[in-house]
Design a protein around this motif. Structure first.
Motif: not given
Lengths: 331, 331
Positions: B83-88, B106-113, B316-328
DNA sequence: TTTTAGCAATGTCAATATGCAAGTGCTAAT
DNA sequence: ATTAGCACTTGCATATTGACATTGCTAAAA
């Protein structure tokens, strides 16, 4: 007033209940007191009226109330000599001089956790009485450095700092020298204000881009001043206790262990070993926290044992005392 | 072979079960498939024979089996746009340049949690591809020093070292200089052997008490090479899931989270986001672990989400992918 | 006054029964 | 290939029961 046989009775009931986790009935105590169950029952009734005993239901045996445990700890409990074997284990740890004190403390509490099946906590305050010993800056790349802060008690904290623009290394060196010149020996707690009022005006004059550099160091240094360090051992031990057979209780306790304000709940100010039973613990009504502050040259801290209210008070109190002694006598 | 309507059916059942946590009955799917419950039942029976569905008891609705989830993840699941909100929220964290990458992760995964009510883990390997940048020694007292090791990726480790006898500061300086001269640029993994075979013979010749000093540094440096760093967020989140209403399950999971070999169970070698369901997870048969390796200039690591098998896989898969992209993509 | 024996009362606990709701498998008709 | 109908199975929630432990109370004994 509580009579002499009643005291004995309360002591017996507490100890029996601690051992078996089952309500104690009048009949089971006849032999020990050489009287009939009816007599015991009468005394039990008095003790209940005084608030030291409770029933789980109308026809169950008695169970100590919070006040009962309190009375037991304050007046009835006899110091239970810690076993030679246990003593040896703990001593071995502390006499191993190559083990840093911190590690020795943690290790000794691990042993206590194992021996008792309760949970133990070490809480060290980093900033207490620490003065700044040195600030080091190690360049990592053009735009990032590692700042390392060391205190005179040997605590170390580091922070990676990234800058938006490329950073000039002579600027950095200048800043580092200045910080070292002006901050060495200063208590950590005083550093933020010192930075703001003494350092900032100077740095502004002879470091270009001073804001960027200053902010980075300000962050690193003031962060350091506030750190607390909590180490649990045997977090799940306590869940083995029979009183925690309900899911909700288990979840509840675990989430309290994980919560952010654990530090404030555990931190102790008393120098002796103190026992906080149930609601006294400010932690959870079903738990008892036994804790004490320790004090060494380098560092103050708290060590604590967390268990059910139905705890082997005599044993735990003695172990904690013994460990405290070992910590403090290790120069 | 699995037919087309059967695929739809399996997809529906998985998604329905994920949503409600209740076995899905044939009747509830009539409308959606515009046919009678009997037809659905026939298909369900085929799917069960193929191993994709299970019953909790003879007259219950169907529940996806491990193979069912597997099939769903591999063939049926549609990528669910985050969702756009989550992405933001996530983007905000990563675009805040003053936040160190580690903290951002760490912070981004807190949000996912928080968003998912599952548990998340960040696992950073410290030694991977790290070379020694500098060894610093700060004297604290006559008999103790702090040794600080910094890598070219900016990782810092420190160790308090106490000596039995008073230590001569020129000896220390000599040793430190030697270490710096010979070890800078060396990968951490190679350091222990380098110490043993190259440094020891030299140090022996021109430092008195060399054994004491050598051993201390050996300890400090080889310890460092092996460090791993695990950070859980929302450890208790997963306990909120309705499948974990039995005490023993809860205790079991918690103790697995606390166990020493958590690192080896979580560590991932695949570069894409991978899903390990139940027994595939090597962690717990009732849990699913979704994880991926991330790779940055400074550091490799694993990020993972742990939840029940009945997990919102697409999300979950999408969120993780999104975070991975952001990290890298954060240079 | 303190202790005791005896007994009815009250609660737990485990095993058993009961009825209802949900959902299935099978069969025969469509 | 699909459907309607029906017997059957199970879970679940709710009572029912009997065995047991323990109490409070009363009245007698020490």
């Amino acid at each position: 007033m509580i009579g002499s046989r009643q005291k004995d009775l309360l002591k017996c009931i507490v100890e029996e209940y601690v051992k078996t986790a089952r309500p104690v009935g009048s009949k089971s105590l006849c032999k020990k007191f050489k009287c009939s169950s009816a007599t015991i029952r009468n005394d039990m009734m008095s003790l209940e009226e005084m608030g030291y005993l409770e029933k789980t239901h109308i026809s169950s045996g008695r169970v100590p109330s919070e006040a009962g445990y309190r009375y037991y700890v304050d007046n009835l409990m006899e110091p239970k000599k810690i076993s030679g074997e246990d003593m040896l284990k703990i001593q071995t740890i502390f006499s191993n001089k190559s083990l840093a004190l911190d590690d020795a403390i943690t290790k000794s509490l691990e042993i206590v956790s194992d021996m008792t099946n309760y949970t133990s906590v070490v809480l060290g305050s980093k900033s207490k009485d620490n003065n700044l010993q040195k600030v080091e800056v190690i360049p990592i790349s053009n735009t990032s450095i590692v700042a390392i802060v060391v205190t005179d008690k040997g605590h170390v904290e580091s922070k990676n700092i990234s800058f938006e623009k490329e950073i000039d290394s002579t600027e950095l060196t200048k800043t580092t020298e200045l910080l070292n010149k002006m901050l060495i020996g200063i208590p950590l707690d005083d550093i933020p204000s010192k930075l703001e009022f003494d350092i900032k005006p100077i740095i502004r004059n002879y470091v270009k881009n001073y804001e960027m550099v200053y902010n980075a160091f300000y962050d690193a240094l003031s962060n350091f001043a506030s750190g607390k360090d909590v180490r649990f051992t045997g977090k799940t031990n306590i869940l083995k206790q029979p009183e925690f057979s309900a899911v909700d209780d288990v979840k509840n306790i675990i989430s309290k262990f994980e919560s952010k304000d654990v530090v404030s709940k555990i931190e102790e100010s008393a120098d002796e070993v103190k026992v906080y039973i149930g609601s006294e613990s400010e932690f959870d009504d079903n738990l008892t926290v036994v804790k004490t502050k320790y004090h060494t040259k380098g560092k103050d801290g708290t060590i604590a044992i967390i268990g059910p209210k139905r705890m082997e008070y005599d044993r735990v109190v003695n172990m904690l005392e013994y460990i405290k002694e070992n910590i403090e006598s290790r120069e």
